[in-house]
Design a protein around this motif. Sequence first.
Motif, PDB file in Angstrom:
ATOM      1  N   TRP A  88       0.848  -1.180   0.000  1.00 34.59           N
ATOM      2  CA  TRP A  88       0.000   0.000   0.000  1.00 34.59           C
ATOM      3  C   TRP A  88       0.883   1.229   0.000  1.00 34.59           C
ATOM      4  CZ3 TRP A  88      -2.715  -3.701   3.245  1.00 34.59           C
ATOM      5  CH2 TRP A  88      -4.022  -3.958   2.805  1.00 34.59           C
ATOM      6  N   LYS A  89       0.486   2.227  -0.766  1.00 36.00           N
ATOM      7  CA  LYS A  89       1.072   3.565  -0.623  1.00 36.00           C
ATOM      8  C   LYS A  89       0.138   4.251   0.368  1.00 36.00           C
ATOM      9  CE  LYS A  89       3.051   7.527  -2.658  1.00 36.00           C
ATOM     10  NZ  LYS A  89       4.345   7.839  -2.184  1.00 36.00           N
ATOM     11  N   GLU A  90       0.662   4.448   1.554  1.00 30.19           N
ATOM     12  CA  GLU A  90      -0.168   4.911   2.666  1.00 30.19           C
ATOM     13  C   GLU A  90      -0.162   6.425   2.813  1.00 30.19           C
ATOM     14  OE1 GLU A  90       0.789   2.811   6.318  1.00 30.19           O
ATOM     15  OE2 GLU A  90       1.608   1.155   5.139  1.00 30.19           O
ATOM     16  N   GLY A  91      -1.211   6.914   3.462  1.00 32.31           N
ATOM     17  CA  GLY A  91      -1.261   8.312   3.880  1.00 32.31           C
ATOM     18  C   GLY A  91      -1.339   9.324   2.752  1.00 32.31           C
TER      19      GLY A  91
ATOM     20  N   PHE B 202      -6.615   8.901   1.966  1.00 30.12           N
ATOM     21  CA  PHE B 202      -6.769   7.531   1.496  1.00 30.12           C
ATOM     22  C   PHE B 202      -5.396   6.877   1.345  1.00 30.12           C
ATOM     23  CE2 PHE B 202      -6.399  10.496  -1.950  1.00 30.12           C
ATOM     24  CZ  PHE B 202      -5.550   9.900  -2.868  1.00 30.12           C
ATOM     25  N   SER B 203      -5.401   5.594   1.068  1.00 32.73           N
ATOM     26  CA  SER B 203      -4.199   4.858   0.702  1.00 32.73           C
ATOM     27  C   SER B 203      -4.480   4.204  -0.644  1.00 32.73           C
ATOM     28  CB  SER B 203      -3.868   3.799   1.757  1.00 32.73           C
ATOM     29  OG  SER B 203      -3.525   4.426   2.980  1.00 32.73           O
ATOM     30  N   VAL B 204      -3.436   3.735  -1.302  1.00 39.02           N
ATOM     31  CA  VAL B 204      -3.608   3.083  -2.600  1.00 39.02           C
ATOM     32  C   VAL B 204      -2.938   1.713  -2.560  1.00 39.02           C
ATOM     33  CG1 VAL B 204      -3.163   3.204  -5.099  1.00 39.02           C
ATOM     34  CG2 VAL B 204      -3.677   5.297  -3.824  1.00 39.02           C
ATOM     35  N   TRP B 205      -3.712   0.684  -2.883  1.00 42.27           N
ATOM     36  CA  TRP B 205      -3.189  -0.676  -3.064  1.00 42.27           C
ATOM     37  C   TRP B 205      -2.380  -0.664  -4.350  1.00 42.27           C
ATOM     38  CZ3 TRP B 205      -3.214  -5.791  -1.385  1.00 42.27           C
ATOM     39  CH2 TRP B 205      -3.075  -6.788  -2.349  1.00 42.27           C
ATOM     40  N   THR B 206      -1.172  -1.168  -4.282  1.00 44.41           N
ATOM     41  CA  THR B 206      -0.338  -1.272  -5.475  1.00 44.41           C
ATOM     42  C   THR B 206       0.055  -2.728  -5.659  1.00 44.41           C
ATOM     43  OG1 THR B 206       1.766  -0.896  -4.322  1.00 44.41           O
ATOM     44  CG2 THR B 206       0.599   1.052  -5.117  1.00 44.41           C
ATOM     45  N   ALA B 207      -0.103  -3.230  -6.860  1.00 45.83           N
ATOM     46  CA  ALA B 207       0.293  -4.596  -7.200  1.00 45.83           C
ATOM     47  C   ALA B 207       1.016  -4.543  -8.538  1.00 45.83           C
ATOM     48  CB  ALA B 207      -0.933  -5.498  -7.285  1.00 45.83           C
TER      49      ALA B 207
END
Length: 175
Positions: free
Chosen positions: A6-9, A22-27
């Motif tokens: 996750w790219k948090e904060g 928000f945060s972003v899920w990265t795959a």
Amino acid sequence: QLQFDWKEGMSLRGRDGGEYRFSVWTATLGWSRRHVFMRTASLTTDDFVACAWQTARRLGGVPAEWLTDNMSAIVTVGPDGRRRRSARAFSFAERMGFRIQLCAPRTPQTKGKDESANRFLNRLLAYDGEVGCWGDVDAAIARIEARSNEEANQDTGLPPDLLFLREKEALGPPP
């Protein structure tokens, strides 16, 4: 292999001056470097399950190995300092047909393909002050994901979308 985190904060100011946090899920797939990005409100096991499910659906299959750090959604550290795996997260992975591989603590280089995804997400700063609702935030993330998959990768010299055409055949069955 798929690397995830996750790219948090993250936060963006809205047109009305409000703030979107928000945060972003990265795959990121290991061979093609194809990215999947999704906004999340929190970083729970529920979020992991939802994001992993959606990632497999969007890829059209399930990579055999998923590499990550010791994120709290899948690992907790007890008072004795020992890591404890979330039974729910690992059971979900088994049912989906993939193994979760934990990299060593504080070694981001072991999942560097996904760590590099964060530089793409820095492009969200261009939308600061431009969003009016959560749909605008999601649309901005989708545009950044699409661009990151269309641009030539520094290591391969080819766009991830092009390489993914071959990699997709190696994925397990879709959920």
